[in-house]
Write an enzyme that holds these catalytic residues in place. Structure first.
Site, PDB file in Angstrom:
ATOM      1  N   ASP A  59      24.343   3.510 -10.335  1.00 59.27           N
ATOM      2  CA  ASP A  59      23.697   3.562 -11.646  1.00 59.27           C
ATOM      3  C   ASP A  59      22.329   2.902 -11.559  1.00 59.27           C
ATOM      4  OD1 ASP A  59      23.129   3.645 -14.339  1.00 59.27           O
ATOM      5  OD2 ASP A  59      24.314   1.849 -14.805  1.00 59.27           O
ATOM      6  N   ASP A  63      23.247   1.848 -17.682  1.00 57.30           N
ATOM      7  CA  ASP A  63      24.119   2.352 -18.751  1.00 57.30           C
ATOM      8  C   ASP A  63      25.577   2.460 -18.297  1.00 57.30           C
ATOM      9  OD1 ASP A  63      24.118   4.555 -17.109  1.00 57.30           O
ATOM     10  OD2 ASP A  63      23.451   5.990 -18.634  1.00 57.30           O
ATOM     11  N   ASP A  67      23.791   7.928 -11.693  1.00 60.14           N
ATOM     12  CA  ASP A  67      22.789   8.934 -12.040  1.00 60.14           C
ATOM     13  C   ASP A  67      21.991   9.336 -10.801  1.00 60.14           C
ATOM     14  OD1 ASP A  67      20.973   6.693 -11.771  1.00 60.14           O
ATOM     15  OD2 ASP A  67      21.679   6.075 -13.755  1.00 60.14           O
ATOM     16  N   ASP A 136      27.598  21.778  -7.463  1.00 61.51           N
ATOM     17  CA  ASP A 136      28.916  22.237  -7.873  1.00 61.51           C
ATOM     18  C   ASP A 136      28.706  23.358  -8.878  1.00 61.51           C
ATOM     19  OD1 ASP A 136      31.717  22.174  -8.489  1.00 61.51           O
ATOM     20  OD2 ASP A 136      31.711  20.039  -7.964  1.00 61.51           O
ATOM     21  N   ASP A 238      33.772  25.818  -8.024  1.00 66.57           N
ATOM     22  CA  ASP A 238      34.950  25.304  -8.706  1.00 66.57           C
ATOM     23  C   ASP A 238      35.994  26.412  -8.920  1.00 66.57           C
ATOM     24  OD1 ASP A 238      35.886  22.835 -10.230  1.00 66.57           O
ATOM     25  OD2 ASP A 238      36.007  24.321 -11.839  1.00 66.57           O
ATOM     26  N   GLU A 301      36.551  26.122  -3.749  1.00 64.57           N
ATOM     27  CA  GLU A 301      37.695  25.255  -4.059  1.00 64.57           C
ATOM     28  C   GLU A 301      38.915  26.153  -4.259  1.00 64.57           C
ATOM     29  OE1 GLU A 301      39.494  21.976  -7.168  1.00 64.57           O
ATOM     30  OE2 GLU A 301      38.435  23.716  -7.891  1.00 64.57           O
ATOM     31  N   HIS A 362      37.683  14.088  -5.948  1.00 63.75           N
ATOM     32  CA  HIS A 362      37.760  13.419  -7.248  1.00 63.75           C
ATOM     33  C   HIS A 362      38.981  13.822  -8.069  1.00 63.75           C
ATOM     34  CE1 HIS A 362      36.074  17.334  -7.797  1.00 63.75           C
ATOM     35  NE2 HIS A 362      36.261  17.237  -9.101  1.00 63.75           N
ATOM     36  N   ASP A 363      39.806  14.719  -7.527  1.00 68.30           N
ATOM     37  CA  ASP A 363      41.024  15.138  -8.230  1.00 68.30           C
ATOM     38  C   ASP A 363      42.289  14.606  -7.580  1.00 68.30           C
ATOM     39  OD1 ASP A 363      39.506  16.750  -9.970  1.00 68.30           O
ATOM     40  OD2 ASP A 363      39.575  18.453  -8.588  1.00 68.30           O
TER      41      ASP A 363
HETATM   42  C1  NOJ Z   1      38.437  21.526 -10.369  1.00 68.73           C
HETATM   43  C2  NOJ Z   1      37.634  20.274 -10.452  1.00 68.73           C
HETATM   44  O1  NOJ Z   1      37.587  19.679  -9.181  1.00 68.73           O
HETATM   45  C3  NOJ Z   1      38.294  19.401 -11.478  1.00 68.73           C
HETATM   46  O2  NOJ Z   1      37.756  18.102 -11.501  1.00 68.73           O
HETATM   47  C4  NOJ Z   1      38.132  20.062 -12.828  1.00 68.73           C
HETATM   48  O3  NOJ Z   1      38.830  19.327 -13.800  1.00 68.73           O
HETATM   49  C5  NOJ Z   1      38.679  21.485 -12.799  1.00 68.73           C
HETATM   50  N1  NOJ Z   1      38.312  22.208 -11.619  1.00 68.73           N
HETATM   51  C6  NOJ Z   1      38.154  22.261 -13.955  1.00 68.73           C
HETATM   52  O4  NOJ Z   1      36.794  22.514 -13.774  1.00 68.73           O
HETATM   53 MG    MG Z   2      22.981   5.515 -15.386  1.00 68.56          MG
END
Ligand code: NOJ
Ligand code: MG
Length: 565
Positions: A59, A63, A67, A136, A238, A301, A362-363
């Site tokens: 950051d 905030d 970023d 992405d 995605d 993905e 991140h999932d």
């Molecule tokens: C896959 C992404 O990696 C995930 O973070 C997102 O919630 C879903 N697609 C929907 O876009």
């Molecule tokens: Mg920031």
């Protein structure tokens, strides 16, 4: 006619393995051994991809949310780490219902992250340092606040009505069918204004675009060109395997194996909402957009079993360059399973198809939390020594683990629906140093920072020759300098232990044997069939550079070794 700023289509050249690669685009890297075999390989084949979750990386303005200027300020680190490409999770304008995966404008930057000018600066400076930048692309759905959807929902006669997927209520007024949202509940939301339901495979603020409509395709391809024209090096696309849904809107069959506590989205088998045969035509079209530019990459993905995953390379190598291979995330962590997965995957790859491996994103829960801190080192050695492009999730290089988030602080929509499936734990801010908030922000971080940041951070690990970061760097260095590791063949080696996965990487005369102990016990091995002796290139303990007798080799608990043989 080609638009200004776009390059002419690539000149094709057929290589000995039958694949088509753009000869004039080949990277000219020279290996230490003087060979120039890399000239046949493109950057995304020999390179390492590093995923940045922009909210959580750095950051710059206090905030509490990461970023673009923050990322910019950490380019020194990324260069030092020697990753070849950074992939940024979405940075486009968004109401952030799914933290950027709900896009309200495909061709701009959200003020939270900065400006287009900030982006251009980041891109330019990354390029100056020899790093590629991937964005992405989120084509399956937009935000409900995107002007396209606003227009679509305004009336049944709207010119954009057919840009999204609208259906009448069932005769009883209920949802049109049983399709489920991956975040839980029905995938249909009722819209009062026009008395119809719209489809959303994810959040209700993420209406699915109608990819059967050519105008939608054109609009997204235009957005791709917008970024490609600016110099972006490619996209991670995605949920590319979900883009088309059954035209007859048939119910999905119930998944008989689903039980309470499993992912809500798995309650039904997505027969009619995923991996439809016609989707490949779209993937090919996207690829054609990229192929108008030099040296770009398309990563898909895709969570599918291997045989179906392979289809996304395209029958004529004309779909995704890299359909993401998530097996190191989805499979149980033991030597036998992982060996089988590697062998099966290698055998299933279409000729000329380039492999890739992923440990986290991140999932998914962090690798260090899934397998524990000792095995996280094995995982890193595996990722960086397997044949194929590795993708590293930010922070895994210092062994960051999941952070417990109190229920009242849950941010993730999936977590709000079902706390057990929250993705916040793996999205905690990067741990840079021991200063307040780990050097991530001067404000209040959007998610809590791991308690261990005072000791576990980039700065501390940089000075520790035995750290995870030192291991990561060593492995990256080996991969970059040894053709056997970056482009060599891959062959599994039998050992007498069920806990050990061993494999050989070979290129010309160069041979590297990797031996990974997936267990917490030491293992005595006889690998004299491979070689009588060898020189240690790296161990996960980061302590030894001996010559080894491979006839009497003792692996320590949780030890991995890479040996030149
Ligand atoms: C896959 C992404 O990696 C995930 O973070 C997102 O919630 C879903 N697609 C929907 O876009
Ligand atoms: Mg920031």
């Amino acid at each position: 006619m080609l638009a200004i700023g776009r390059l002419a289509p690539m000149q094709r050249h057929v290589y000995h393995d039958g694949s088509n690669r753009a000869s004039q685009l080949a990277s000219m890297a020279q290996f230490k051994d003087g060979s120039d075999t890399m000239t046949e390989y493109l950057w995304w084949q020999t390179g390492i991809i590093y995923q940045i979750y922009p909210r959580s990386f750095m950051d710059s303005d206090g905030d509490g949310t990461g970023d673009l200027k923050g990322i910019h300020s950490r380019l020194d680190y990324l260069e030092w780490l020697r990753v070849d490409a950074i992939w940024l999770s979405p940075v486009f304008p968004s109401p952030m219902a799914d933290f950027g995966y709900d896009v309200a404008n495909y061709v701009d930057i959200d003020p939270l992250f900065g400006t287009l000018a900030d982006f251009d600066r980041l891109l330019q400076e990354a390029h100056q340092r020899g790093m590629k930048v991937l964005l992405d692309l989120v084509p399956n759905h937009s935000s409900d606040e995107h002007p396209w959807f606003q227009e679509s929902r305004a009336s049944r006669d709207s010119a954009k009505r057919d840009w999204y997927i609208w259906r009448d209520p069932a005769p009883d007024g209920g949802v049109p069918n049983n399709w489920h949202s991956y975040f839980g509940g029905s995938a249909w939301a009722f819209d009062e204004t026009t008395g119809q339901y719209y489809l959303h495979l994810f959040h209700r603020k993420q209406p699915d675009l109608n990819w059967r409509n050519p105008a939608v395709r054109r609009a997204i391809y235009d957005a791709m060109r917008f970024w490609l024209d600016r110099g972006v090096d490619g996209f991670r696309v995605d949920v590319i395997w979900l883009l088309l849904k059954d035209e007859q809107f048939r119910d999905n069959p119930v998944n008989p194996n689903w039980k309470e506590g499993d992912m809500p989205g798995d309650q039904y088998q997505s027969v009619h909402t995923a991996d439809l045969p016609e989707v490949h035509e779209i993937v090919r079209e996207m690829r054609q957009v990229l192929d108008q530019y030099a040296e770009r990459v398309m990563i898909g993905e895709i969570y599918l079993p291997v045989p179906r995953l392979m289809m996304y390379y395209g029958a004529a190598h004309d779909e995704a360059h890299l359909p993401f291979n998530f097996q190191l995330i989805t499979l149980p962590w033991n030597a036998r399973t992982i060996r089988e997965a590697v062998d099966t995957y290698e055998a299933a790859l279409p000729g000329g198809g380039w492999p890739n491996w992923v440990l986290g994103n991140h999932d998914q829960h962090r690798i260090a939390s899934r397998v524990g801190p000792e095995q996280a080192r094995i995982a890193q050695m595996l990722l960086l020594t397997l044949r194929g492009t590795p993708t590293c999730y930010y922070g895994d290089e210092i062994g960051m683990h999941d952070v417990d988030i109190p229920v009242e602080r849950i941010q993730d929509p999936q977590g709000k629906h079902s706390p057990a499936h929250s993705r916040d734990p793996e999205r905690s801010p990067m741990q840079w140093d021991s200063s307040p908030n780990a050097g991530f922000t001067t404000g209040v971080p959007w998610l809590p920072i791991a308690d261990d940041y005072v000791t576990n951070n980039v700065e501390a690990q940089r000075d520790d020759a035995t750290s995870m970061l030192a291991l990561f760097r060593r492995l990256v260095d080996l991969r970059r300098t040894m053709p056997a590791l970056s482009i060599g063949s891959q062959r599994s080696i039998d050992t007498s232990s069920d806990e050990v996965f061993a494999y050989l990487r070979e290129h010309g005369n160069q041979r590297v044997l990797i031996i990974l102990n997936f267990g917490g016990e030491s293992q005595d091995l006889d690998l004299s069939s491979v070689s009588v002796s060898g020189r240690v290139l790296c161990t996960t303990y980061m302590d030894s550079d001996d010559n080894l007798n491979l006839g009497y080799l003792t692996l320590r608990p949780n030890e991995g070794i890479a040996i030149a043989v």
